[in-house]
Design an enzyme around this catalytic site. Structure first.
Site, PDB file in Angstrom:
ATOM      1  N   ASP A 268       0.825  -1.206   0.000  1.00  0.00           N
ATOM      2  CA  ASP A 268       0.000   0.000   0.000  1.00  0.00           C
ATOM      3  C   ASP A 268       0.865   1.265   0.000  1.00  0.00           C
ATOM      4  O   ASP A 268       1.867   1.341   0.726  1.00  0.00           O
ATOM      5  CB  ASP A 268      -0.867  -0.026   1.273  1.00  0.00           C
ATOM      6  CG  ASP A 268      -1.925   1.047   1.280  1.00  0.00           C
ATOM      7  OD1 ASP A 268      -2.726   1.084   0.330  1.00  0.00           O
ATOM      8  OD2 ASP A 268      -1.962   1.847   2.237  1.00  0.00           O
TER       9      ASP A 268
ATOM     10  N   GLU B 132       2.059  -0.475  -4.949  1.00  0.00           N
ATOM     11  CA  GLU B 132       1.032   0.493  -5.314  1.00  0.00           C
ATOM     12  C   GLU B 132       1.697   1.864  -5.236  1.00  0.00           C
ATOM     13  O   GLU B 132       1.786   2.458  -4.168  1.00  0.00           O
ATOM     14  CB  GLU B 132      -0.162   0.446  -4.350  1.00  0.00           C
ATOM     15  CG  GLU B 132      -1.302   1.330  -4.814  1.00  0.00           C
ATOM     16  CD  GLU B 132      -1.934   2.216  -3.750  1.00  0.00           C
ATOM     17  OE1 GLU B 132      -2.995   2.784  -4.017  1.00  0.00           O
ATOM     18  OE2 GLU B 132      -1.353   2.381  -2.656  1.00  0.00           O
TER      19      GLU B 132
HETATM   20  C1  NOJ Z   1      -4.355   3.040  -0.965  1.00  0.00           C
HETATM   21  C2  NOJ Z   1      -5.507   2.101  -0.773  1.00  0.00           C
HETATM   22  O1  NOJ Z   1      -5.754   1.431  -1.966  1.00  0.00           O
HETATM   23  C3  NOJ Z   1      -6.655   2.953  -0.307  1.00  0.00           C
HETATM   24  O2  NOJ Z   1      -7.866   2.237  -0.302  1.00  0.00           O
HETATM   25  C4  NOJ Z   1      -6.337   3.510   1.055  1.00  0.00           C
HETATM   26  O3  NOJ Z   1      -7.356   4.401   1.450  1.00  0.00           O
HETATM   27  C5  NOJ Z   1      -5.004   4.280   1.043  1.00  0.00           C
HETATM   28  N1  NOJ Z   1      -3.987   3.599   0.319  1.00  0.00           N
HETATM   29  C6  NOJ Z   1      -4.502   4.496   2.443  1.00  0.00           C
HETATM   30  O4  NOJ Z   1      -4.054   3.288   2.994  1.00  0.00           O
END
Ligand code: NOJ
Length: 540
Positions: A207, A267
């Protein structure tokens, strides 16, 4: 069944990975929230769909202030989802069906209910327990935040504690940022990775992979460069800083020590030419290709993205990923019917425009799927896209749960519209999601889009995905060959594995090239490929 190896290449290189938003996938105990029991009961569906792996959104213990991206305990399963024993069963059962399982690592922040943050609050200003997070005195005699950083969800990125110190949260107030300069934080996450690898997890989606390092001086940031996509040369105070790559190297060393090709997927919402920095034999194996997701429905733009993605990943000895949707963006069956797509979260901020043509959106989503599944590299699907689910744009305000809704002062509805529970059957209190209503209401139209309504029905979106995944894994997965074929300006055409993929992104029909039709996203009439249609043709 053995876990698939595509030749000598690692399994993930051309895998199709299916994203399970566990809260909304299948509810096994009827409490309205998806869970491990529900997911386990639907593994056969995923095997029959033909995917190679699942990525499960955070399933950890969490107060769910941000859908589980606020983790209270990285070594335990959230009680709404089940138990650690059930997670083990899920992993083992998925493996027995030939499916790999990726979990979600959330290293930028914990929940404010994590034991570390509770200790930090209790310990008081200056205590070592605070050095795992970013606590600082405020500016203006402590009355103002330490700097001008803004939260991605809206409002300042700092909140004040009862004793007057401030702590950093790039996301919700309930998601305090960890300080990755603290060796204890580094050790803890290595141990968390070990915990799950030892249980058979095949890899992690990481993440906000571009946020871990912060400028130690915590300087003010250019107010116009706060967005999550703002890092572009390594000098931004909190996005995409070069120091973060050392953290990843530790994780990769650990992953490489295990058998079975563990995979780390970033990500990282960074500029395309910064993405290769994340991919290396000692860093991430892959990174999501958001450039492909945000590209408009336009042949020139998409061709450029495809070329750039293949080229950039080739330079670092990897292959691209392709993704059209996830739990943070407006579903493509709606998005492709809207103008512009550069900010897929906020597109519907003002409600759905009156002139939106959802039939066109679905038609394009189907064509987009066929195009995406023909490309070399790996593909990430988001649950429900195989049913052609639209964004649920009209959820009643009182059910909205996304922190963006609150933090934006109720001006941006947020991401709940793509997180509505999956419809499995035509009827029932939640269309087969569970035995009672789901945690978000589903629209009536979900009945006809359900798995039951589409399974075995020729031409349905579900059968289109099944067929396309089958063709991909039998015909395209062994080689990364890719060659553009000359075509009209509105058309993308390329050859792979003896198949020609042709996608007409314009409105006027074009001639379908000669050969045997393998699959098309819409009927072929008189040998013509209509607008917003994609097809695979076998050419010998
Ligand atoms: C990216 C995640 O995909 C999202 O859903 C989340 O709100 C943020 N990161 C914070 O963790």
């Amino acid at each position: 069944m053995e876990l698939a190896e595509h030749g000598t290449a690692p399994w993930w290189q051309q895998a199709v990975t299916y994203q399970v938003y566990i809260r909304s996938f299948a509810d096994g105990n009827g409490d309205g929230t998806g869970d491990l029991a529900g997911l386990r009961s639907r593994l056969g569906y995923l095997r029959d769909l033909g995917v190679d792996a699942l990525w499960i959104n955070p399933w950890y213990r969490s107060p769910l202030h941000d859908g589980g991206y606020d983790v209270a305990d990285y070594r335990d399963i959230g009680e709404l989802y089940g138990t650690l024993d059930e997670a083990q069963l899920l992993i083992d059962e998925a493996h027995a069906l030939g499916l790999r399982v990726l979990a979600d690592l959330v290293p930028n922040h914990t929940s404010n209910e994590h034991a570390w943050f509770r200790d930090a609050l209790a310990a008081g200003s200056g205590a070592p327990a605070r050095s795992r997070y970013l606590f600082r005195p405020g500016a203006a005699d402590g009355e103002a935040p330490p700097n001008n950083w803004r939260s991605v969800f809206g409002g300042p990125a700092w909140s004040r504690t009862d004793d007057g110190e401030w702590y950093l949260h790039l996301f919700d107030v309930t998601q305090p940022d960890l300080d990755w300069d603290n060796p204890e934080v580094r050790d803890e996450f290595l141990d968390v990775l070990r915990f799950w690898f030892d249980r058979g997890i095949d890899g992690f989606r990481v993440d906000v992979a571009h946020s871990l390092a912060k400028d130690p001086e915590l300087p003010d940031v250019d107010p116009d460069a706060q967005a999550i996509t703002s890092g572009n040369d390594g000098s931004h105070p909190f996005w995409d800083r070069d120091e973060l790559h050392d953290i990843v190297r530790d994780w990769r060393r650990l992953a490489d020590g295990y058998d079975g090709d563990k995979v780390l997927v970033a990500e990282a919402w960074v500029a395309p030419d910064r993405l290769p920095n994340y991919i290396a034999p000692d860093q991430y194996h892959q990174s999501f290709n958001f450039d492909f997701l945000t590209a408009p429905w336009d042949a020139t733009a998409r061709r450029a993205v495809i070329d750039r993605s293949i080229g950039l990943m080739h330079e670092v000895g990897s292959v691209p990923t392709w993704v059209l949707s996830n739990h943070d963006v407006i579903r493509q069956a709606t998005r492709f019917a809207l103008r512009g797509a550069d900010d897929p979260i906020r597109l519907l901020a003002d409600g759905i425009p009156g002139d939106v043509d959802l039939r066109l959106g679905l038609r394009r989503a189907r064509a987009g799927a066929l195009l995406m599944l023909a490309l070399p590299g790996s593909v990430y699907l988001y649950q429900g896209e195989e049913l052609g689910l639209p964004e649920v744009h009209d959820l009643p305000e009182e059910v909205l749960d996304d922190p963006i809704w609150t933090r934006s002062g109720h001006t941006i509805r947020g991401r709940d519209g793509c997180r509505v529970p999956m419809p499995w059957s035509r009827t029932g209190p939640s269309f087969g999601f569970g035995s009672g209503p789901g945690w978000l209401p589903q629209p009536e139209a979900f009945g006809d889009l359900s798995v039951e309504a589409q399974a075995g029905v020729e031409g349905s979106t579900l059968e289109l995905y099944r067929s396309a995944i089958a063709v991909r894994s039998t015909r395209l997965a062994d080689s990364l060959d890719f060659e553009w074929v000359d075509s009209d300006a509105d058309v993308l055409a390329f050859r792979r594995g003896g198949l020609l993929n042709i996608t007409n992104l314009g409105r006027e029909p074009v001639d379908l090239p000669t050969g045997e039709l393998v699959l098309a996203s819409a009927p072929i009439v008189d040998g013509r490929l209509a607008g917003d249609t994609s097809a695979w043709v076998e050419q010998r």
